[in-house]
Write a protein that holds these residues in place. Structure first.
Motif, short mmCIF file in Angstrom:
data_model
loop_
_atom_site.label_atom_id
_atom_site.label_comp_id
_atom_site.label_asym_id
_atom_site.label_seq_id
_atom_site.Cartn_x
_atom_site.Cartn_y
_atom_site.Cartn_z
N PRO A 113 0.82 -0.92 0.00
CA PRO A 113 -0.06 -0.24 0.22
C PRO A 113 0.79 1.63 -0.10
O PRO A 113 -0.05 2.41 -0.01
CB PRO A 113 -0.60 -0.25 1.44
N ASP A 114 1.85 0.79 0.58
CA ASP A 114 2.82 2.68 0.47
C ASP A 114 3.94 2.60 -0.56
O ASP A 114 5.12 3.61 -0.04
CB ASP A 114 3.35 2.87 2.04
N LYS A 115 4.17 1.53 -1.22
CA LYS A 115 4.91 1.40 -2.51
C LYS A 115 5.04 1.80 -3.77
O LYS A 115 3.83 2.21 -3.87
CB LYS A 115 5.98 0.27 -2.30
N ASN A 116 5.72 2.91 -3.83
CA ASN A 116 5.39 3.63 -5.07
C ASN A 116 6.50 2.37 -6.63
O ASN A 116 7.94 2.43 -6.27
CB ASN A 116 6.39 4.83 -5.37
N PHE A 117 6.57 2.29 -7.03
CA PHE A 117 7.22 1.43 -8.29
C PHE A 117 7.06 2.14 -9.94
O PHE A 117 5.99 2.70 -10.22
CB PHE A 117 6.47 0.27 -8.40
N MET A 118 8.67 2.83 -9.80
CA MET A 118 9.54 3.12 -10.59
C MET A 118 10.32 2.62 -11.11
O MET A 118 11.53 2.19 -10.13
CB MET A 118 9.47 4.69 -10.59
N GLU A 119 11.18 2.34 -12.34
CA GLU A 119 12.71 2.36 -12.72
C GLU A 119 13.71 3.57 -12.72
O GLU A 119 13.12 4.49 -13.34
CB GLU A 119 12.27 1.30 -13.67
N TYR A 120 14.51 3.38 -11.95
CA TYR A 120 15.46 4.76 -11.98
C TYR A 120 17.44 4.37 -11.78
O TYR A 120 17.29 3.37 -11.02
CB TYR A 120 14.93 5.67 -11.42
N ARG A 121 17.42 5.04 -12.74
CA ARG A 121 19.40 4.39 -12.57
C ARG A 121 20.08 5.65 -12.55
O ARG A 121 19.22 6.69 -12.86
CB ARG A 121 19.79 4.09 -13.76
N PHE A 122 20.26 5.69 -11.52
CA PHE A 122 21.41 7.00 -11.39
C PHE A 122 22.10 8.02 -12.54
O PHE A 122 23.10 7.09 -13.88
CB PHE A 122 22.21 6.48 -10.10
N ILE A 123 22.52 9.00 -12.84
CA ILE A 123 22.22 9.60 -13.72
C ILE A 123 23.90 10.55 -13.41
O ILE A 123 23.39 11.35 -12.49
CB ILE A 123 21.59 10.54 -14.89
N PRO A 124 24.71 10.30 -13.92
CA PRO A 124 25.36 9.06 -14.96
C PRO A 124 26.10 8.03 -14.84
O PRO A 124 26.58 7.13 -15.62
CB PRO A 124 27.10 10.38 -15.90
N GLU A 125 26.02 7.62 -13.49
CA GLU A 125 26.77 7.17 -12.87
C GLU A 125 26.52 5.37 -13.26
O GLU A 125 27.19 4.57 -14.25
CB GLU A 125 27.09 6.58 -11.79
N GLU A 126 24.96 5.62 -13.76
CA GLU A 126 24.55 3.69 -14.64
C GLU A 126 23.94 4.44 -15.69
O GLU A 126 23.51 3.52 -15.92
CB GLU A 126 23.66 3.56 -13.61
N TRP A 127 23.75 5.23 -15.59
CA TRP A 127 22.70 5.84 -17.65
C TRP A 127 23.71 6.54 -18.04
O TRP A 127 22.77 8.38 -17.87
CB TRP A 127 21.37 6.30 -16.92
N LYS A 128 24.67 6.75 -18.20
CA LYS A 128 25.40 8.01 -18.59
C LYS A 128 25.57 8.71 -20.27
O LYS A 128 24.50 10.11 -20.21
CB LYS A 128 26.76 7.29 -18.96
N GLU A 129 24.72 7.78 -20.79
CA GLU A 129 23.96 8.39 -22.49
C GLU A 129 22.73 9.84 -22.05
O GLU A 129 22.82 10.81 -22.86
CB GLU A 129 23.89 7.33 -23.02
N ALA A 130 22.46 9.15 -21.02
CA ALA A 130 21.72 10.71 -20.42
C ALA A 130 20.99 11.74 -20.70
O ALA A 130 20.98 12.96 -19.86
CB ALA A 130 19.96 9.63 -19.82
N GLU A 131 23.34 11.60 -19.73
CA GLU A 131 23.17 12.69 -18.95
C GLU A 131 23.28 14.47 -19.59
O GLU A 131 23.12 16.16 -19.03
CB GLU A 131 25.14 13.38 -18.87
#
Length: 283
Positions: A113-131
């Motif tokens: 009931p209190d959880k929020n489900f979303m995909e996330y990666r740290f930028i730029p450490e885990e998702w460099k191309e998004a920087e």
């Protein structure tokens, strides 16, 4: 457990209706945003359906632009102003489809009931191309002659952009299932921080970053689950995920995901019957 399915759609009214049918439940509500680029009259028949609401404030959505964020926010506002005591907001596209029965989906969120489900990666450490999406200037959300040249000059002479409000950027997939409490926090935060809105209007594909970043940098961090509950096949490495067909059915049903994308009823109508038959036989 009342769930508001916020569906962003732009085509195939019959497929959208089937998606709504597949999620029918006494505690399921449907808020539909129809892209302003298409005629809403093609979808108006859905307004007569029980617990279905067509969002009147429609955006002309363009790929990679802030308009996608605004369409989602318009949905959040419609849900918040509906007067319905919603518990969970589940963001879908019109090309999504459930992998579990509606009863199983509601049971899952009732148990979390209190959880929020979303995909996330740290930028730029885990998702460099998004920087560069946010360190450079992007005029994708604007439409005027010469904007490509202006964007090029801005990135040549202006300093690199930095996240406002000391935000730590995270993100990945835009599709998520979050509590109404988190939705209200996002709406309040953006209302109180217009500089964050201005920043993301100059960001490429901000829909994949903005909501995760806002919640990660708040007290909601401890309630985030790094899983968006979606089956999406990116194995081909294309800009868009694979359009799923009958060959994918076994993998879909073996998945623990609640939803999958993307589907096309015009090209692969048989997969909908195959999924429905197996899902409801196991529910």
């Amino acid at each position: 457990m009342k769930i508001a399915h916020l569906i962003l759609a732009h085509s195939q009214p019959a497929q959208l209706e089937r998606l709504i049918d597949s999620l029918q439940h006494e505690n399921a509500y449907f808020f539909i945003h129809i892209d302003r680029k298409v005629k809403s009259s093609h979808f108006s028949f859905l307004a007569s359906r029980n617990r279905v609401f067509l969002i009147s404030n429609r955006e002309r959505v363009r790929w990679g632009a802030y308009s996608m964020v605004q369409a989602t926010l318009n949905g959040f506002l419609a849900i918040a102003g509906s007067g319905i005591a919603i518990d969970v907001v589940n963001l879908l596209s019109g090309s999504d489809y459930p992998l579990k029965s509606a009863e199983e989906i509601h049971d899952f969120f009732a148990k979390n009931p209190d959880k929020n489900f979303m995909e996330y990666r740290f930028i730029p450490e885990e998702w460099k191309e998004a920087e560069t999406r946010f360190t450079e200037y992007h005029l994708t959300n604007y439409h005027f002659r010469g904007k490509t040249m202006l964007q090029r000059w801005m990135n040549k002479f202006f300093p690199a952009r930095k996240m406002p409000d000391l935000l730590v950027p995270v993100g990945k997939s835009q599709w998520l299932s979050i509590t109404m409490e988190a939705v209200q926090f996002i709406l309040n935060y953006l209302d109180e921080h217009p500089e964050v809105v201005r920043f993301f209007k100059l960001t490429w594909a901000p829909d994949e970053i903005i909501f995760q970043t806002i919640l990660y940098n708040s007290t909601f961090r401890s309630k985030l689950i790094n899983n968006n509950l979606r089956y999406i096949d990116w194995s081909a490495g294309n800009a868009s995920p694979k359009t799923l067909d009958y060959e994918d059915v076994d993998k879909l049903l073996a998945s623990r995901a609640l939803f999958a994308r993307k589907f096309d009823m015009a090209r692969h109508p048989e997969i909908f019957d195959m999924l429905d038959k197996r899902i409801h036989s196991h529910s």
